[in-house]
Design a protein around this motif. Structure first.
Motif, PDB file in Angstrom:
ATOM      1  N   VAL A  55      15.109   6.421  30.949  1.00 51.09           N
ATOM      2  CA  VAL A  55      14.803   7.755  30.451  1.00 51.09           C
ATOM      3  C   VAL A  55      16.042   8.331  29.775  1.00 51.09           C
ATOM      4  CG1 VAL A  55      14.064  10.082  31.124  1.00 51.09           C
ATOM      5  CG2 VAL A  55      13.116   8.074  32.299  1.00 51.09           C
ATOM      6  N   ASP A  56      15.864   8.905  28.603  1.00 52.06           N
ATOM      7  CA  ASP A  56      16.949   9.577  27.895  1.00 52.06           C
ATOM      8  C   ASP A  56      17.197  10.907  28.601  1.00 52.06           C
ATOM      9  OD1 ASP A  56      18.362  11.315  26.127  1.00 52.06           O
ATOM     10  OD2 ASP A  56      17.789  10.039  24.438  1.00 52.06           O
ATOM     11  N   ARG A  57      18.332  11.027  29.271  1.00 56.42           N
ATOM     12  CA  ARG A  57      18.588  12.199  30.106  1.00 56.42           C
ATOM     13  C   ARG A  57      18.608  13.498  29.312  1.00 56.42           C
ATOM     14  NH1 ARG A  57      23.887  13.889  30.113  1.00 56.42           N
ATOM     15  NH2 ARG A  57      25.375  12.451  29.215  1.00 56.42           N
ATOM     16  N   ALA A  58      19.114  13.463  28.079  1.00 57.39           N
ATOM     17  CA  ALA A  58      19.159  14.679  27.264  1.00 57.39           C
ATOM     18  C   ALA A  58      17.747  15.161  26.915  1.00 57.39           C
ATOM     19  CB  ALA A  58      19.974  14.438  26.010  1.00 57.39           C
ATOM     20  N   LYS A  59      16.846  14.227  26.711  1.00 56.72           N
ATOM     21  CA  LYS A  59      15.482  14.598  26.333  1.00 56.72           C
ATOM     22  C   LYS A  59      14.692  15.203  27.484  1.00 56.72           C
ATOM     23  CE  LYS A  59      15.218  11.737  22.305  1.00 56.72           C
ATOM     24  NZ  LYS A  59      14.682  10.601  21.612  1.00 56.72           N
ATOM     25  N   VAL A  60      15.190  15.053  28.702  1.00 57.22           N
ATOM     26  CA  VAL A  60      14.548  15.699  29.845  1.00 57.22           C
ATOM     27  C   VAL A  60      15.417  16.839  30.386  1.00 57.22           C
ATOM     28  CG1 VAL A  60      13.121  13.710  30.480  1.00 57.22           C
ATOM     29  CG2 VAL A  60      15.414  13.962  31.487  1.00 57.22           C
ATOM     30  N   GLY A  61      16.398  17.265  29.587  1.00 54.30           N
ATOM     31  CA  GLY A  61      17.182  18.444  29.921  1.00 54.30           C
ATOM     32  C   GLY A  61      18.347  18.244  30.857  1.00 54.30           C
ATOM     33  N   LEU A  62      18.752  17.012  31.110  1.00 52.95           N
ATOM     34  CA  LEU A  62      19.910  16.754  31.977  1.00 52.95           C
ATOM     35  C   LEU A  62      21.129  16.513  31.088  1.00 52.95           C
ATOM     36  CD1 LEU A  62      18.114  14.531  34.609  1.00 52.95           C
ATOM     37  CD2 LEU A  62      18.861  16.913  34.879  1.00 52.95           C
ATOM     38  N   ASN A  63      21.651  17.598  30.528  1.00 43.21           N
ATOM     39  CA  ASN A  63      22.690  17.526  29.500  1.00 43.21           C
ATOM     40  C   ASN A  63      24.104  17.384  30.039  1.00 43.21           C
ATOM     41  OD1 ASN A  63      20.863  17.884  27.251  1.00 43.21           O
ATOM     42  ND2 ASN A  63      20.586  19.948  28.044  1.00 43.21           N
ATOM     43  N   LEU A  64      24.323  17.738  31.296  1.00 45.63           N
ATOM     44  CA  LEU A  64      25.680  17.706  31.836  1.00 45.63           C
ATOM     45  C   LEU A  64      25.827  16.555  32.827  1.00 45.63           C
ATOM     46  CD1 LEU A  64      28.392  19.250  31.709  1.00 45.63           C
ATOM     47  CD2 LEU A  64      27.664  20.421  33.796  1.00 45.63           C
ATOM     48  N   LEU A  65      26.773  15.684  32.545  1.00 48.72           N
ATOM     49  CA  LEU A  65      27.116  14.562  33.418  1.00 48.72           C
ATOM     50  C   LEU A  65      28.490  14.853  34.002  1.00 48.72           C
ATOM     51  CD1 LEU A  65      26.790  11.625  34.469  1.00 48.72           C
ATOM     52  CD2 LEU A  65      27.626  10.856  32.262  1.00 48.72           C
ATOM     53  N   VAL A  66      28.585  14.816  35.315  1.00 45.53           N
ATOM     54  CA  VAL A  66      29.836  15.130  36.001  1.00 45.53           C
ATOM     55  C   VAL A  66      30.198  13.974  36.923  1.00 45.53           C
ATOM     56  CG1 VAL A  66      31.056  16.805  37.449  1.00 45.53           C
ATOM     57  CG2 VAL A  66      29.168  17.575  35.976  1.00 45.53           C
ATOM     58  N   VAL A  67      31.451  13.566  36.869  1.00 48.03           N
ATOM     59  CA  VAL A  67      31.978  12.574  37.806  1.00 48.03           C
ATOM     60  C   VAL A  67      32.763  13.354  38.855  1.00 48.03           C
ATOM     61  CG1 VAL A  67      33.478  10.572  38.094  1.00 48.03           C
ATOM     62  CG2 VAL A  67      32.084  10.801  36.020  1.00 48.03           C
ATOM     63  N   VAL A  68      32.408  13.167  40.111  1.00 49.65           N
ATOM     64  CA  VAL A  68      32.974  13.947  41.202  1.00 49.65           C
ATOM     65  C   VAL A  68      33.698  13.024  42.167  1.00 49.65           C
ATOM     66  CG1 VAL A  68      32.438  15.474  43.137  1.00 49.65           C
ATOM     67  CG2 VAL A  68      31.102  15.636  41.020  1.00 49.65           C
ATOM     68  N   GLU A  69      34.920  13.391  42.498  1.00 49.23           N
ATOM     69  CA  GLU A  69      35.671  12.704  43.543  1.00 49.23           C
ATOM     70  C   GLU A  69      35.579  13.577  44.789  1.00 49.23           C
ATOM     71  OE1 GLU A  69      39.665  11.867  42.297  1.00 49.23           O
ATOM     72  OE2 GLU A  69      38.990  11.055  40.381  1.00 49.23           O
ATOM     73  N   ALA A  70      35.159  12.992  45.885  1.00 51.35           N
ATOM     74  CA  ALA A  70      35.004  13.748  47.129  1.00 51.35           C
ATOM     75  C   ALA A  70      35.772  13.077  48.259  1.00 51.35           C
ATOM     76  CB  ALA A  70      33.523  13.854  47.499  1.00 51.35           C
TER      77      ALA A  70
ATOM     78  N   TYR B  89      34.907   9.001  48.019  1.00 51.03           N
ATOM     79  CA  TYR B  89      33.661   8.723  47.308  1.00 51.03           C
ATOM     80  C   TYR B  89      33.772   9.206  45.870  1.00 51.03           C
ATOM     81  CZ  TYR B  89      31.490   7.858  51.817  1.00 51.03           C
ATOM     82  OH  TYR B  89      31.178   7.349  53.045  1.00 51.03           O
ATOM     83  N   ILE B  90      33.120   8.484  44.989  1.00 52.22           N
ATOM     84  CA  ILE B  90      32.958   8.927  43.605  1.00 52.22           C
ATOM     85  C   ILE B  90      31.461   9.074  43.370  1.00 52.22           C
ATOM     86  CG2 ILE B  90      33.288   8.386  41.165  1.00 52.22           C
ATOM     87  CD1 ILE B  90      35.842   6.909  41.980  1.00 52.22           C
ATOM     88  N   LEU B  91      31.077  10.286  42.959  1.00 54.73           N
ATOM     89  CA  LEU B  91      29.677  10.609  42.742  1.00 54.73           C
ATOM     90  C   LEU B  91      29.428  10.837  41.255  1.00 54.73           C
ATOM     91  CD1 LEU B  91      29.470  13.409  45.465  1.00 54.73           C
ATOM     92  CD2 LEU B  91      29.044  10.985  45.787  1.00 54.73           C
TER      93      LEU B  91
END
Length: 178
Positions: free
Chosen positions: A60-75, A110-112
């Motif tokens: 699924v193209d994430r932008a076409k379903v409105g998931l425009n922000l991708l974040v890499v998180v270190e926890a 963890y990396i999320l």
């Protein structure tokens, strides 16, 4: 740990084809890998049964379903007790915005990978979900500006020479020598 399953070159070619387009018919895959349909189908079923093929999905193209922000998180976690780690990992698994979680060495425990519609939704996600995950003491977020590569296909490598289909002339030579 999962046990490695040895696959021959035909099976590796089948995996490459299924990863390229899993909607192909068995006949189409068989033609591309140099097998007849029945052995091709049997190999696919065997790889499904052994867990080499764990499922099929749509990309699924994430932008076409409105998931425009991708974040890499270190926890980081406050402790590494078995119970706290289990609680954290269960909570992560139950959080749909977290699409990938890796237990790592180095700076972060963890990396999320998090997908949300935009920055305001991410800020809300931080306060309502991420900061409240069991044992989380430190979070470092990196907003992805541009995805350079986002490959989902595994690089299955054929170490032997791929099988070749006999050419008409080689079949004629084989019959002549028989």
């Amino acid at each position: 740990m999962n046990e490695k399953i040895n696959l021959d070159s035909h099976s590796l070619l089948i995996l490459q084809e299924l990863q390229r387009d899993s909607r192909q018919t068995v006949q189409q895959i068989a033609d591309r890998v140099g097998l007849s349909p029945t052995p091709c189908w049997k190999r696919i079923k065997e790889m499904e049964a052994t867990g080499v093929i764990s499922g099929y999905t749509a990309l699924v193209d994430r932008a076409k379903v409105g998931l425009n922000l991708l974040v890499v998180v270190e926890a980081n976690l406050s402790q590494h007790t078995e119970e706290l780690v289990r609680q954290f990992e269960r909570a992560v698994a139950a959080t749909p915005e977290i699409v990938r979680c890796l237990s790592t060495t180095g700076q972060a425990d963890y990396i999320l990978t998090v997908l949300v519609p935009g920055i305001s939704e991410y800020e809300q996600f931080l306060h309502t979900t991420l900061f409240k995950l069991p044992g989380v003491t430190h979070v470092r977020s990196s907003i992805v500006l541009k995805e350079i590569k986002a490959e989902v296909r595994l690089p299955v490598v054929i170490h032997a020479h791929p099988p070749t289909q006999p050419t008409p002339s080689s079949r004629a030579r084989k019959r002549a020598s028989s």
